[in-house]
Design a protein around this motif. Structure first.
Motif, PDB file in Angstrom:
ATOM      1  N   VAL A   1      31.201  11.476  68.254  1.00 35.96           N
ATOM      2  CA  VAL A   1      29.833  10.338  67.476  1.00 35.96           C
ATOM      3  C   VAL A   1      30.426   9.388  68.392  1.00 35.96           C
ATOM      4  O   VAL A   1      31.893   8.806  69.099  1.00 35.96           O
ATOM      5  N   SER A   2      28.917   9.008  69.153  1.00 33.51           N
ATOM      6  CA  SER A   2      29.373   7.654  70.206  1.00 33.51           C
ATOM      7  C   SER A   2      29.398   6.573  68.805  1.00 33.51           C
ATOM      8  O   SER A   2      28.321   5.877  67.641  1.00 33.51           O
ATOM      9  N   ILE A   3      30.190   5.590  69.607  1.00 38.67           N
ATOM     10  CA  ILE A   3      29.918   4.108  68.920  1.00 38.67           C
ATOM     11  C   ILE A   3      29.945   2.544  69.366  1.00 38.67           C
ATOM     12  O   ILE A   3      30.072   2.478  70.301  1.00 38.67           O
ATOM     13  N   ARG A   4      29.190   1.981  68.141  1.00 35.82           N
ATOM     14  CA  ARG A   4      28.716   1.004  69.503  1.00 35.82           C
ATOM     15  C   ARG A   4      29.047  -0.488  69.398  1.00 35.82           C
ATOM     16  O   ARG A   4      30.087  -1.080  68.336  1.00 35.82           O
TER      17      ARG A   4
ATOM     18  N   ALA B   1      26.347  10.162  55.019  1.00 40.03           N
ATOM     19  CA  ALA B   1      27.800   8.864  55.483  1.00 40.03           C
ATOM     20  C   ALA B   1      28.450   8.274  56.426  1.00 40.03           C
ATOM     21  O   ALA B   1      29.189   7.383  56.388  1.00 40.03           O
ATOM     22  N   VAL B   2      27.978   8.694  57.662  1.00 32.75           N
ATOM     23  CA  VAL B   2      28.626   8.349  59.042  1.00 32.75           C
ATOM     24  C   VAL B   2      27.936   7.402  59.581  1.00 32.75           C
ATOM     25  O   VAL B   2      28.067   6.135  60.122  1.00 32.75           O
ATOM     26  N   LEU B   3      26.788   7.669  59.792  1.00 34.82           N
ATOM     27  CA  LEU B   3      25.871   6.775  60.584  1.00 34.82           C
ATOM     28  C   LEU B   3      25.753   5.562  60.561  1.00 34.82           C
ATOM     29  O   LEU B   3      25.565   5.460  58.853  1.00 34.82           O
ATOM     30  N   ASP B   4      25.578   4.671  61.316  1.00 33.93           N
ATOM     31  CA  ASP B   4      25.244   3.532  61.015  1.00 33.93           C
ATOM     32  C   ASP B   4      26.502   2.645  59.701  1.00 33.93           C
ATOM     33  O   ASP B   4      26.125   1.220  59.135  1.00 33.93           O
TER      34      ASP B   4
ATOM     35  N   GLY C   1      20.575   7.947  64.183  1.00 33.41           N
ATOM     36  CA  GLY C   1      20.406   6.848  63.174  1.00 33.41           C
ATOM     37  C   GLY C   1      19.140   6.622  62.070  1.00 33.41           C
ATOM     38  O   GLY C   1      19.980   8.011  60.662  1.00 33.41           O
ATOM     39  N   GLU C   2      17.682   5.925  61.202  1.00 30.35           N
ATOM     40  CA  GLU C   2      17.257   6.344  60.367  1.00 30.35           C
ATOM     41  C   GLU C   2      17.071   8.401  60.463  1.00 30.35           C
ATOM     42  O   GLU C   2      16.737   8.419  59.156  1.00 30.35           O
ATOM     43  N   ASP C   3      16.028   8.856  61.445  1.00 32.00           N
ATOM     44  CA  ASP C   3      15.787  10.492  61.288  1.00 32.00           C
ATOM     45  C   ASP C   3      17.006  11.081  59.762  1.00 32.00           C
ATOM     46  O   ASP C   3      16.663  12.175  59.239  1.00 32.00           O
TER      47      ASP C   3
ATOM     48  N   ALA D   1      29.294   3.411  63.624  1.00 35.23           N
ATOM     49  CA  ALA D   1      28.869   4.960  64.727  1.00 35.23           C
ATOM     50  C   ALA D   1      27.261   4.689  64.791  1.00 35.23           C
ATOM     51  O   ALA D   1      26.307   4.465  63.369  1.00 35.23           O
ATOM     52  N   ASN D   2      26.998   5.347  65.609  1.00 36.34           N
ATOM     53  CA  ASN D   2      25.488   5.027  65.227  1.00 36.34           C
ATOM     54  C   ASN D   2      24.522   6.875  66.175  1.00 36.34           C
ATOM     55  O   ASN D   2      23.723   6.672  65.990  1.00 36.34           O
TER      56      ASN D   2
END
Length: 274
Positions: free
Chosen positions: A41-44, A9-12, A124-126, A26-27
């Motif tokens: 967390v790394s942020i774009r 729920a956090v990623l992207d 990401g998608e994983d 979040a990436n």
């Protein structure tokens, strides 16, 4: 603290600072190798999300469809630059610089984790597609990624234009007729018509007579009259420009019975000589 179950729920999803300002999306989520808890967390951020900034996640909260971190947007965007492609791990030096940037006690945090840097276990998608079974079986798949180039436009100032009014003096020549009087001596003989006027005075005497001479001289005057109005305006012109850039793509090779094949973007495998 964010749990592993909340990672999908956090990623992207958007990340906001402590004042409600959006920082980016979040990436990656980095876990501590010893405790297994989410740590970073790394942020774009940046133009088109081309830059990634790290922020501690242990004090972050999930609110609805976004993540909130207790740090200001400018502080996150000014965090030390970290290469997110360097093996999926943060080095000791990288974590040290990040801790110092966010004012976290490095020695206490380092001892608490047993001296192990954080690692990006899932991204990401994983995470979204294998969140349920990632904890029960090892992931034997390899993710192939590539960069995509996004082209946009930015508006910038290229110059300034201004109107300035100043006064110049010009010589103007114009011809105008002028008149003047000159003395003319008129003589007339004595005739019967003027004899009485000629004999009306004394016989011999002295006398004077004068006339006033006049002349015209050119004079000038000026008046101010409006002749035109001038203003500045702008107009847009559209031109086509070509934009080029470099993007990176990953390739995956597989070796079977001593023969190597290359898997391209479509997943097809072809033979290649070694």
């Amino acid at each position: 603290m964010i749990t592993r179950e909340q990672i999908p729920a956090v990623l992207d999803h958007p990340v906001y600072d402590d004042h409600g300002n959006k920082i980016g999306d979040a990436n990656h989520v980095y876990f501590d190798d010893t405790t297994g808890q989410p740590e970073w967390v790394s942020i774009r951020t940046g133009l088109f999300g081309t830059k990634e900034s790290f922020v501690p996640i242990h004090d972050a909260t999930v609110a609805g469809d976004h993540l909130e971190v207790p740090y200001a947007k400018d502080q996150v965007k000014e965090a030390p630059n970290v290469d997110v492609d360097a093996g999926g791990h943060l080095s000791e030096n990288e974590e040290h610089r990040l801790y110092e940037h966010y004012g976290i006690d490095w020695d206490a945090a380092w001892q608490q984790t047993g001296g192990t840097p954080a690692a990006a276990e899932r991204t990401g998608e994983d995470t979204r597609t294998r969140a349920d079974d990632a904890m029960t079986r090892p992931d034997d798949a390899m993710t192939r990624s590539e960069e995509r180039m996004h082209v946009g436009v930015e508006r910038r100032a290229t110059g300034r234009a201004r109107l300035r009014k100043y006064v110049v003096t010009e010589e103007v020549q114009q011809t105008v007729p002028v008149r003047h009087e000159e003395v003319v001596v008129e003589r007339e003989p004595i005739t019967e018509e003027n004899r009485d006027a000629a004999l009306s005075g004394p016989d011999i005497t002295e006398a004077e007579h004068e006339v006033t001479l006049h002349e015209e001289r050119p004079v000038t005057r000026t008046e101010t009259v409006p002749v035109e109005r001038v203003r500045l305006g702008t107009e847009e012109r559209v031109e086509e420009e070509s934009v080029g850039g470099e993007i990176r793509k990953e390739r995956i090779e597989t070796e079977v019975s001593g023969e190597a094949g290359e898997i391209d973007e479509t997943g097809e495998t072809g033979e290649r000589r070694r």
